[in-house]
Design a protein around this motif. Structure first.
Motif, PDB file in Angstrom:
ATOM      1  N   VAL A 181       0.776  -1.418   0.052  1.00 33.65           N
ATOM      2  CA  VAL A 181      -0.060   0.092   0.314  1.00 33.65           C
ATOM      3  C   VAL A 181       0.666   1.405   0.246  1.00 33.65           C
ATOM      4  CG1 VAL A 181      -1.931   1.111   1.464  1.00 33.65           C
ATOM      5  CG2 VAL A 181      -1.825  -1.489   1.312  1.00 33.65           C
ATOM      6  N   GLY A 182       0.086   2.456  -1.178  1.00 39.89           N
ATOM      7  CA  GLY A 182       1.193   3.893  -0.424  1.00 39.89           C
ATOM      8  C   GLY A 182       1.673   4.164  -2.171  1.00 39.89           C
ATOM      9  N   LEU A 183       2.872   4.767  -2.409  1.00 41.98           N
ATOM     10  CA  LEU A 183       2.593   5.550  -3.423  1.00 41.98           C
ATOM     11  C   LEU A 183       2.453   5.181  -4.782  1.00 41.98           C
ATOM     12  CD1 LEU A 183       2.614   8.345  -3.897  1.00 41.98           C
ATOM     13  CD2 LEU A 183       4.733   8.576  -3.199  1.00 41.98           C
ATOM     14  N   THR A 184       2.121   5.757  -6.102  1.00 42.93           N
ATOM     15  CA  THR A 184       2.650   5.278  -7.459  1.00 42.93           C
ATOM     16  C   THR A 184       2.758   6.796  -8.247  1.00 42.93           C
ATOM     17  OG1 THR A 184       1.135   2.897  -8.036  1.00 42.93           O
ATOM     18  CG2 THR A 184       2.046   4.356  -9.571  1.00 42.93           C
ATOM     19  N   THR A 185       3.419   6.978  -8.780  1.00 42.10           N
ATOM     20  CA  THR A 185       4.415   7.496  -9.205  1.00 42.10           C
ATOM     21  C   THR A 185       4.978   7.525 -11.521  1.00 42.10           C
ATOM     22  OG1 THR A 185       6.692   7.547  -8.855  1.00 42.10           O
ATOM     23  CG2 THR A 185       6.223   8.283  -7.142  1.00 42.10           C
ATOM     24  N   ILE A 186       5.050   8.828 -11.845  1.00 42.87           N
ATOM     25  CA  ILE A 186       5.685   8.419 -12.805  1.00 42.87           C
ATOM     26  C   ILE A 186       7.012   9.523 -12.999  1.00 42.87           C
ATOM     27  CG2 ILE A 186       5.792   9.655 -15.427  1.00 42.87           C
ATOM     28  CD1 ILE A 186       3.598   7.441 -15.050  1.00 42.87           C
ATOM     29  N   ASP A 187       7.742   8.285 -13.248  1.00 39.95           N
ATOM     30  CA  ASP A 187       9.452   8.859 -13.122  1.00 39.95           C
ATOM     31  C   ASP A 187      10.145   9.433 -14.033  1.00 39.95           C
ATOM     32  OD1 ASP A 187       9.175   8.154  -9.815  1.00 39.95           O
ATOM     33  OD2 ASP A 187      10.569   6.280 -10.368  1.00 39.95           O
ATOM     34  N   ILE A 188      10.317  10.148 -14.516  1.00 38.59           N
ATOM     35  CA  ILE A 188      10.806  11.135 -15.425  1.00 38.59           C
ATOM     36  C   ILE A 188      12.713  11.118 -15.311  1.00 38.59           C
ATOM     37  CG2 ILE A 188      11.227  13.110 -17.474  1.00 38.59           C
ATOM     38  CD1 ILE A 188       8.802  14.095 -16.382  1.00 38.59           C
ATOM     39  N   GLN A 189      13.292  10.271 -15.849  1.00 36.36           N
ATOM     40  CA  GLN A 189      14.789   9.613 -15.287  1.00 36.36           C
ATOM     41  C   GLN A 189      15.554  10.042 -16.575  1.00 36.36           C
ATOM     42  OE1 GLN A 189      15.639   5.804 -14.665  1.00 36.36           O
ATOM     43  NE2 GLN A 189      17.010   6.672 -13.624  1.00 36.36           N
ATOM     44  N   TYR A 190      16.298  11.069 -16.057  1.00 33.13           N
ATOM     45  CA  TYR A 190      17.793  11.803 -17.411  1.00 33.13           C
ATOM     46  C   TYR A 190      18.793  10.949 -16.913  1.00 33.13           C
ATOM     47  CZ  TYR A 190      14.239  15.591 -19.237  1.00 33.13           C
ATOM     48  OH  TYR A 190      13.113  15.563 -20.324  1.00 33.13           O
ATOM     49  N   PHE A 191      20.052  10.845 -17.852  1.00 29.93           N
ATOM     50  CA  PHE A 191      21.424  10.419 -17.492  1.00 29.93           C
ATOM     51  C   PHE A 191      22.072  11.266 -17.796  1.00 29.93           C
ATOM     52  CE2 PHE A 191      18.637   6.660 -18.019  1.00 29.93           C
ATOM     53  CZ  PHE A 191      18.369   5.735 -16.643  1.00 29.93           C
TER      54      PHE A 191
ATOM     55  N   LEU B 287       8.795   6.353 -16.392  1.00 32.43           N
ATOM     56  CA  LEU B 287       8.603   4.785 -15.319  1.00 32.43           C
ATOM     57  C   LEU B 287       8.098   5.010 -14.719  1.00 32.43           C
ATOM     58  CD1 LEU B 287      12.267   4.248 -15.101  1.00 32.43           C
ATOM     59  CD2 LEU B 287      10.730   3.384 -16.721  1.00 32.43           C
ATOM     60  N   VAL B 288       6.737   4.194 -14.677  1.00 37.77           N
ATOM     61  CA  VAL B 288       6.131   4.002 -13.599  1.00 37.77           C
ATOM     62  C   VAL B 288       7.209   3.750 -11.814  1.00 37.77           C
ATOM     63  CG1 VAL B 288       4.269   3.067 -12.247  1.00 37.77           C
ATOM     64  CG2 VAL B 288       4.128   3.383 -14.920  1.00 37.77           C
ATOM     65  N   GLY B 289       6.682   4.678 -11.342  1.00 37.77           N
ATOM     66  CA  GLY B 289       7.309   4.508  -9.818  1.00 37.77           C
ATOM     67  C   GLY B 289       6.627   4.484  -8.829  1.00 37.77           C
ATOM     68  N   GLY B 290       7.539   4.897  -7.167  1.00 33.78           N
ATOM     69  CA  GLY B 290       7.210   5.139  -6.270  1.00 33.78           C
ATOM     70  C   GLY B 290       7.418   3.573  -5.505  1.00 33.78           C
ATOM     71  N   PRO B 291       7.162   4.386  -3.906  1.00 37.68           N
ATOM     72  CA  PRO B 291       8.404   2.998  -3.420  1.00 37.68           C
ATOM     73  C   PRO B 291       7.751   1.766  -2.718  1.00 37.68           C
ATOM     74  CG  PRO B 291       8.266   5.208  -2.063  1.00 37.68           C
ATOM     75  CD  PRO B 291       7.293   5.622  -3.372  1.00 37.68           C
ATOM     76  N   ALA B 292       6.405   1.854  -2.856  1.00 38.86           N
ATOM     77  CA  ALA B 292       5.626   0.581  -2.417  1.00 38.86           C
ATOM     78  C   ALA B 292       5.660   0.361  -3.760  1.00 38.86           C
ATOM     79  CB  ALA B 292       3.972   1.220  -1.954  1.00 38.86           C
ATOM     80  N   THR B 293       5.299   0.596  -4.830  1.00 40.20           N
ATOM     81  CA  THR B 293       4.945   0.373  -6.145  1.00 40.20           C
ATOM     82  C   THR B 293       5.981  -0.283  -6.504  1.00 40.20           C
ATOM     83  OG1 THR B 293       3.818   2.220  -7.398  1.00 40.20           O
ATOM     84  CG2 THR B 293       4.695   0.388  -9.145  1.00 40.20           C
ATOM     85  N   ASN B 294       7.668   0.109  -6.602  1.00 39.90           N
ATOM     86  CA  ASN B 294       8.744  -0.332  -6.883  1.00 39.90           C
ATOM     87  C   ASN B 294       8.962  -2.341  -6.139  1.00 39.90           C
ATOM     88  OD1 ASN B 294       9.891   1.525  -8.922  1.00 39.90           O
ATOM     89  ND2 ASN B 294      10.781   2.781  -7.445  1.00 39.90           N
ATOM     90  N   ALA B 295       8.516  -1.767  -5.111  1.00 36.73           N
ATOM     91  CA  ALA B 295       8.475  -2.840  -4.536  1.00 36.73           C
ATOM     92  C   ALA B 295       7.881  -3.934  -4.353  1.00 36.73           C
ATOM     93  CB  ALA B 295       8.468  -2.148  -2.532  1.00 36.73           C
ATOM     94  N   ALA B 296       6.254  -3.697  -5.259  1.00 35.22           N
ATOM     95  CA  ALA B 296       5.562  -4.728  -5.477  1.00 35.22           C
ATOM     96  C   ALA B 296       6.349  -4.923  -6.675  1.00 35.22           C
ATOM     97  CB  ALA B 296       4.274  -3.799  -5.831  1.00 35.22           C
ATOM     98  N   VAL B 297       7.110  -4.392  -8.057  1.00 35.47           N
ATOM     99  CA  VAL B 297       7.647  -5.015  -8.825  1.00 35.47           C
ATOM    100  C   VAL B 297       8.829  -5.834  -8.352  1.00 35.47           C
ATOM    101  CG1 VAL B 297       9.140  -4.381 -10.723  1.00 35.47           C
ATOM    102  CG2 VAL B 297       6.924  -3.015 -10.471  1.00 35.47           C
TER     103      VAL B 297
END
Length: 289
Positions: A8-18, A37-47
């Protein structure tokens, strides 16, 4: 047998530049096309949990916005079953701009989410999922605290991703069995790691770990102190590594029912993810190979 887990928690959109280096003020930097990318702490953990288990349930707001379909498709692709806490509502997606330098360090600019009026109650969600473990990242505190309380009453292990201190952790930690903290997680009452361990122990949390990038993870579990060395890899990107640690820990904890064993295995996977750019490329490889 597949495990049932609820995150349970956050889902974000991460726009990542290198970039070669984090830019200084008043400069313009040209890069390749960013990863979106789709990110967020709980979301990445779920992945990470789904990578190991084939499936997991994530509860987070998505709602109606320009990114809704993109988020749904991404989560479906990586085996994450999603309960949209803002289903049918207009909801502003949390955006994060990420600058990743050539040594793998990253700088993130984002904003905090607004509280959401969930379209499903914590009780109904838990009754539907019947989780064997619950992970929370501290966002959406009203909903998260109720989920933690219910699971605590049912003797379902509750794991907390303690990334940075938020006031709601004062209450949330009362229902937590396992706290996995970053070095940045520091309550106002604490100034060092020893004080943090003491603070969390007073909340009756059974096991606590504190990660610190490439340095050893220190832990206190049932009065046993110890550390887990972090595997050395050629670091390309650290984005999401802490989140993947939390998700993998939940899987290995269900597999072994042992805190230290799960922490070691999860640390190995988290290090593995740092060998790849972005938060999805590593999914195509076997981390045991």
């Amino acid at each position: 047998m597949k495990h049932r887990a609820l995150f349970v928690g956050l889902t974000t959109i991460d726009i990542q530049y290198f970039v070669d280096d984090i830019p200084i003020a008043n400069t313009k930097v040209k890069t390749d096309i960013p990863n979106i990318l789709v990110g967020g702490p709980a979301t990445n953990a779920a992945v990470a949990f789904a990578y190991l288990n084939d499936t997991v349930t994530l509860a987070s707001p998505n709602g109606l916005n320009a990114f809704s379909s993109f988020i749904d498709q991404d989560l479906n692709r990586v085996g994450v079953e999603h309960f949209d806490l803002a289903y049918g509502q207009e909801f502003e997606t949390i955006l994060a701009t990420v600058l990743t330098s050539k040594n793998g360090d990253r700088t993130i600019v984002t904003h905090n989410p607004k509280e959401v009026e969930s379209t499903i109650s914590p009780l109904k969600l838990i009754d539907l999922v019947q989780p064997e473990i619950l992970l929370l990242d501290g966002f959406y505190p009203e909903f998260s605290i109720e989920c933690a309380r219910i699971c605590s009453e049912r003797n379902i292990p509750v794991v907390s991703d303690c990334g940075s201190w938020k006031p709601q952790f004062n209450e949330l930690l009362n229902y937590i069995n396992i706290a996995i903290c970053s070095a940045d997680f520091m309550p106002p009452e604490c100034t060092n790691q020893k004080e943090l361990f003491d603070f969390i122990r007073l909340k009756n949390v059974e096991s606590t770990a504190i990660s610190n990038g490439a340095s050893a993870i220190h832990f206190l579990s049932n009065n046993k102190k110890g550390s887990v060395e972090v595997q050395k890899v050629e670091v390309k990107d650290t984005l999401g590594a802490g989140d993947f640690l939390h998700g993998a820990f939940c899987y290995y904890y269900l597999e072994n029912n042992d805190f230290e064993t799960a922490l070691k295995a999860a640390s190995t996977l988290a290090s593995f993810t740092c060998s790849f750019e972005g938060t999805r490329e590593w999914l195509n490889f076997d981390h045991n190979a």
